[in-house]
Design an enzyme around this catalytic site. Structure first.
Site, PDB file in Angstrom:
ATOM      1  N   HIS A 164       3.740   1.767  -1.545  1.00 18.49           N
ATOM      2  CA  HIS A 164       4.117   2.056  -2.943  1.00 18.49           C
ATOM      3  C   HIS A 164       2.925   2.621  -3.707  1.00 18.49           C
ATOM      4  CE1 HIS A 164       7.189  -1.326  -2.315  1.00 18.49           C
ATOM      5  NE2 HIS A 164       7.900  -0.236  -2.523  1.00 18.49           N
ATOM      6  N   GLU A 214       0.818  -1.224   0.000  1.00 18.63           N
ATOM      7  CA  GLU A 214       0.000   0.000   0.000  1.00 18.63           C
ATOM      8  C   GLU A 214       0.851   1.273   0.000  1.00 18.63           C
ATOM      9  OE1 GLU A 214      -3.302   0.274  -0.366  1.00 18.63           O
ATOM     10  OE2 GLU A 214      -3.329  -1.901  -0.662  1.00 18.63           O
ATOM     11  N   SER A 227       7.554  -4.307   2.107  1.00 16.33           N
ATOM     12  CA  SER A 227       7.684  -5.543   1.319  1.00 16.33           C
ATOM     13  C   SER A 227       8.166  -6.685   2.204  1.00 16.33           C
ATOM     14  CB  SER A 227       8.689  -5.350   0.182  1.00 16.33           C
ATOM     15  OG  SER A 227       8.336  -4.213  -0.560  1.00 16.33           O
ATOM     16  N   ARG A 228       8.995  -6.352   3.192  1.00 14.86           N
ATOM     17  CA  ARG A 228       9.574  -7.407   4.036  1.00 14.86           C
ATOM     18  C   ARG A 228       8.561  -7.962   5.051  1.00 14.86           C
ATOM     19  NH1 ARG A 228      14.593  -4.278   3.591  1.00 14.86           N
ATOM     20  NH2 ARG A 228      16.221  -5.619   2.735  1.00 14.86           N
ATOM     21  N   GLN A 256      16.539   7.489   4.996  1.00 15.93           N
ATOM     22  CA  GLN A 256      16.785   7.442   3.545  1.00 15.93           C
ATOM     23  C   GLN A 256      16.270   8.718   2.877  1.00 15.93           C
ATOM     24  OE1 GLN A 256      16.087   3.892   0.899  1.00 15.93           O
ATOM     25  NE2 GLN A 256      14.142   4.880   0.494  1.00 15.93           N
TER      26      GLN A 256
HETATM   27  O1  PAF Z   1      13.269   2.367  -0.507  1.00 18.50           O
HETATM   28  C1  PAF Z   1      13.597   1.545  -1.377  1.00 18.50           C
HETATM   29  O2  PAF Z   1      12.797   0.711  -1.827  1.00 18.50           O
HETATM   30  C2  PAF Z   1      15.033   1.528  -1.888  1.00 18.50           C
HETATM   31  O3  PAF Z   1      15.944   1.833  -0.883  1.00 18.50           O
HETATM   32  C3  PAF Z   1      15.233   2.441  -3.120  1.00 18.50           C
HETATM   33  C4  PAF Z   1      14.994   3.899  -2.777  1.00 18.50           C
HETATM   34  C5  PAF Z   1      14.306   2.012  -4.232  1.00 18.50           C
HETATM   35  C6  PAF Z   1      16.678   2.316  -3.614  1.00 18.50           C
HETATM   36  O4  PAF Z   1      16.972   1.011  -3.971  1.00 18.50           O
END
Ligand code: PAF
Length: 253
Positions: free
Chosen positions: A47, A45, A196-197, A163
């Site tokens: 994404h 969800e 996803s994990r 990130q």
């Molecule tokens: O957040 C993610 O899925 C990954 O770290 C990304 C930003 C696609 C880089 O591989």
């Protein structure tokens, strides 16, 4: 109509850097605003909310699907990371994505590849401390995605907050012409952040992971309602709540 290869008409799958560059140049030439949603696939969800925002705000949407080996440590789950590519492509098509950019590892890191982007001190704390080299791999691949796709806007989830900050820092430090858009964390009904994990969690692991969001929500109450401003005090409360929870103690600490 989904074709047998899982693609929807109108959705293009691009496998090479140069095809992606020429596709983006063409779309920019037509005056389109390009939105990029960088992902490693196994859409959830979170994404979908990033793709939805890109669809609303941009006239041409690229979702990248690339499980980036350089951001995984040697003892991490690169080999077993979920890769339901056909399902992802089908969902991307349903959501109105124009291009799925899915290069191979050899395309992104050809033989002899040796240049990496090193994050500053913000990359060495928190997740960067427990996953040495992780953010070096993330920033390197995000920069490579930016140069291939040349997006006007790029969408990242606040779930991976460190990130997001590091990508913003990179964009600022390298004066890149990309607007980084952060989107709120999407949670499952019980409070677990969509990831996803999550598919890989055992039932006990999943219950223990919930302890984290419970502790964070309790800490938020202390900040918002009791006016707590001492980060060290909040941190020690969170640790003691996690320690009191048998599952969290055995699975997380
Ligand atoms: O957040 C993610 O899925 C990954 O770290 C990304 C930003 C696609 C880089 O591989």
């Amino acid at each position: 109509v989904v074709r047998r290869d899982g693609r929807l008409p109108g959705l293009r799958i691009v496998r090479t850097v140069w095809e992606m560059k020429s596709c983006s140049a063409e779309e920019r030439g037509k005056g389109h605003t390009i939105g990029l949603v960088p992902t490693m696939g196994a859409f959830h969800e979170g994404h979908l909310s990033l793709i939805g925002a890109a669809r609303r705000e941009c006239s041409f949407v690229v979702a990248s699907i690339f499980v980036n080996p350089t951001q995984f440590g040697p003892a991490e789950d690169y080999a077993t990371y979920p890769r339901p590519f056909d399902d992802d492509v089908r969902r991307a098509g349903e959501l109105g994505v124009d291009v799925v950019y899915a290069p191979s590892v050899e395309e992104v890191y050809p033989r002899g590849y040796e240049t990496y982007l090193e994050p500053g001190p913000t990359g060495n704390i928190l997740c960067g401390r427990s996953r040495p080299g992780h953010f070096r791999g993330v920033l390197t691949v995000v920069l490579k995605l930016f140069t291939a796709v040349s997006p006007h806007r790029a969408y990242f989830g606040e779930k991976d907050y460190q990130q997001l900050l590091l990508v913003r820092r990179m964009v600022k430090d390298f004066q890149l012409d990309v607007e980084v858009v952060g989107m709120p964390t999407v949670r499952e009904p019980d409070g677990l952040a969509a990831s996803s994990r999550n598919l890989c969690l055992s039932p006990d692991g999943r219950r223990a992971a919930l302890g984290l969001s419970r502790a964070l929500f309790r800490a938020r109450l202390l900040v918002v309602e009791a006016g707590e401003r001492d980060a060290a005090a909040l941190k020690s409360k969170i640790i003691s709540w996690l320690q009191q929870d048998r599952l969290c103690r055995s699975q997380l600490l």
